[in-house]
Design a protein around this motif. Structure first.
Motif, PDB file in Angstrom:
ATOM      1  N   ALA A   1      38.755  42.321  40.484  1.00 26.37           N
ATOM      2  CA  ALA A   1      37.380  42.749  40.782  1.00 26.37           C
ATOM      3  C   ALA A   1      36.839  42.069  42.035  1.00 26.37           C
ATOM      4  CB  ALA A   1      36.470  42.442  39.590  1.00 26.37           C
TER       5      ALA A   1
ATOM      6  N   THR B   1      33.217  40.489  36.197  1.00 17.91           N
ATOM      7  CA  THR B   1      34.305  41.450  35.994  1.00 17.91           C
ATOM      8  C   THR B   1      34.055  42.276  34.742  1.00 17.91           C
ATOM      9  OG1 THR B   1      35.897  39.997  37.105  1.00 17.91           O
ATOM     10  CG2 THR B   1      36.789  41.716  35.657  1.00 17.91           C
TER      11      THR B   1
ATOM     12  N   LEU C   1      40.997  45.718  34.444  1.00 24.48           N
ATOM     13  CA  LEU C   1      40.503  44.720  35.376  1.00 24.48           C
ATOM     14  C   LEU C   1      40.942  43.330  34.943  1.00 24.48           C
ATOM     15  CD1 LEU C   1      36.837  45.830  36.196  1.00 24.48           C
ATOM     16  CD2 LEU C   1      38.888  46.088  37.600  1.00 24.48           C
TER      17      LEU C   1
END
Length: 480
Positions: A341, A383, A364
């Motif tokens: 991220a 994130t 992610l």
């Protein structure tokens, strides 16, 4: 036979003739095979059939549902809603799968007032979750949902789920009725109808009552994978959870090898025991298009999904090119990719656009298993926020702890697992046991690499890890 019934019978035959109904042996999202597949997406190439279907569905439902606006569930029902809107002069609204990050930042496009009523249009209902997600988004904008018009009810519990959650839904057709019409017209025989009936009985889906589909304040660790599949907003993430539930595996194997022959050999051996195979294609010296096709073929045969652990980390324009172009063409063959991220949400949006409407998803990286990594708690929190905002594409998070708090449909993928913990490979990798990963760290999918791929008996090692991980998951759910 009245006029409506005649129109419906004729429509079903037309659907069959244009290929919207397919018969054979199809692997479905719920993880088991179905003798019939309904694909209304083909109707964009048959505008007259699309028009007839849309208007007939509205004609059947109009006495029961009325509203100030209509809204098609994205994306396939948008064309149907548009036809109804134009023909009957009903204002249409468009619900985005996620709010824009620029301009008006709207989630629902169109002109409306708080308190206006809206009818949802949907093509096919299986569990009903897509309609419920649309209800939540419309209501969040101050609209009132008057009901839902559905083209085909697959008969897998979706209508019951909608009714139990207070949604007034009406379907024009059921899958059972469609099969009977085609049987009566001589297009299929009774054995197909019987096989379909058996399939429907074995694949009923229920959704918990009053479950908030966007921000459930429930403990995902106490929910089964099947329950979480029903609230997952990423379609490909939902497919993975359903596969895990039906195949009874939460094992992902990282096959980090240098040759395509070795990659494909290991994939064939571990296939029966995994839900996900993780690759580093750029480390495979002779990886090519044929390698990707062979890997896809094995994944279909053995019923697992593929993740390319690319860990994208650049600006949106660059990652889109890396994902969909170049020698690897990752978007063509990998169900999932991983992404840092660090570049912000723009890179996630770019990857989603580059997927080009294929069933693709992203994990992610929120935490890492390597010693001395530079990820901070603030970075992890940001994130998670990006993952939740973009949860139609982000299927989950790579992490070493339970970092997901609001969306039980997000999947936690935890790497760095071996049968014996507390060891290191001398290059920073730290391992934990399967039980610790699932019971203490909150892992949903557990990644095992060299503990399997460097074993003397790869198949037996995969089988052992699968057994231990599934037992740990069952213990976790039962404890709730």
């Amino acid at each position: 036979m009245n006029s409506i019934e005649q129109k419906i019978n004729s429509l079903v035959v037309d659907l069959y003739k244009v290929g919207a109904l397919k018969f054979g042996d199809f692997k479905m999202k719920v993880g088991i095979n179905s003798p019939v597949y309904v694909d209304l997406r083909v109707l964009v190439s048959h505008p007259k059939v699309l028009e007839n279907l849309s208007l007939l569905a509205w004609e059947c439902a109009e006495p029961h549902v009325k509203g100030d606006h209509i809204c098609g569930v994205p994306y396939n029902a948008l064309s149907m809603a548009t036809i109804i809107s134009v023909r009957h002069n009903i204002p249409m609204l468009i619900r985005r799968k996620e709010a824009k990050k620029y301009g008006t930042k709207k989630l629902v496009e169109g002109q409306f007032k708080v308190g206006d009523t809206c009818v949802i249009i949907e093509d096919i209902v299986t569990s009903g979750s897509s309609i419920m997600e649309t209800v939540k988004d419309l209501e969040s904008e101050g609209l009132k949902v008057a009901g839902a018009v559905i083209i085909v009810d697959r008969g897998q519990g979706g209508m019951k789920n909608l009714a139990e959650n207070g949604i007034n839904a009406h379907s024009m057709l059921t899958l059972t009725k469609m099969m009977q019409i085609l049987c009566d017209e001589g297009f299929i025989d009774k054995t197909v109808v019987s096989a379909m009936d058996k399939y429907l009985k074995e694949s009923q889906i229920s959704i918990p009552l009053t479950l908030d589909f966007h921000h459930c304040q429930v403990n995902r660790l106490k929910m089964s994978y099947g329950e979480r599949a029903n609230v997952a907003t990423s379609p490909v993430g939902r497919s993975l959870l359903q596969l895990m539930e039906t195949k009874k595996t939460n094992l992902c194997v990282a096959v980090d090898v240098g040759s395509a022959e070795n990659l494909l050999s290991i994939a064939s051996q571990i296939g029966p025991y995994i839900c996900l195979l993780k690759t580093h294609a750029d480390a495979v010296g002779d990886f090519c298009e044929e390698t990707a096709k062979s890997l896809e073929k094995i994944s279909i045969q053995e019923n697992f999904m593929i993740m390319e652990d690319r860990k994208f980390s650049d600006i949106g324009h660059t990652v889109a090119l890396q994902y969909n172009h170049g020698p690897l063409r990752i978007a063509k063959w990998a169900h999932f990719i991983t992404c840092h991220a660090i570049a912000g949400p723009g890179s996630v949006s770019a990857l989603k656009s580059a997927a080009d409407d294929q069933p693709r998803g992203c994990f992610l990286v929120a935490e890492m298993s390597s010693e001395g990594n530079l990820i901070t708690s603030t970075y992890t929190k940001e994130t998670v926020s990006i993952a939740e905002t973009h949860s139609t594409f982000v299927a989950g998070l790579v992490s070493q702890s339970d970092v997901t708090t609001t969306l039980p449909g997000l999947i936690q993928l935890t790497p760095g697992v071996r049968l014996s913990s507390g060891t290191s490979d001398g290059m920073g990798q730290q391992w934990v046991t399967p039980e610790e990963a699932v019971l203490k760290r909150g892992a949903d999918v557990v990644v095992v690499g060299r503990g399997i791929t460097e074993s003397q008996n790869i198949k037996e090692a995969a089988k052992l890890y699968q057994s231990k991980l599934w037992a740990a998951y069952q213990t976790r759910v039962r404890s709730g």
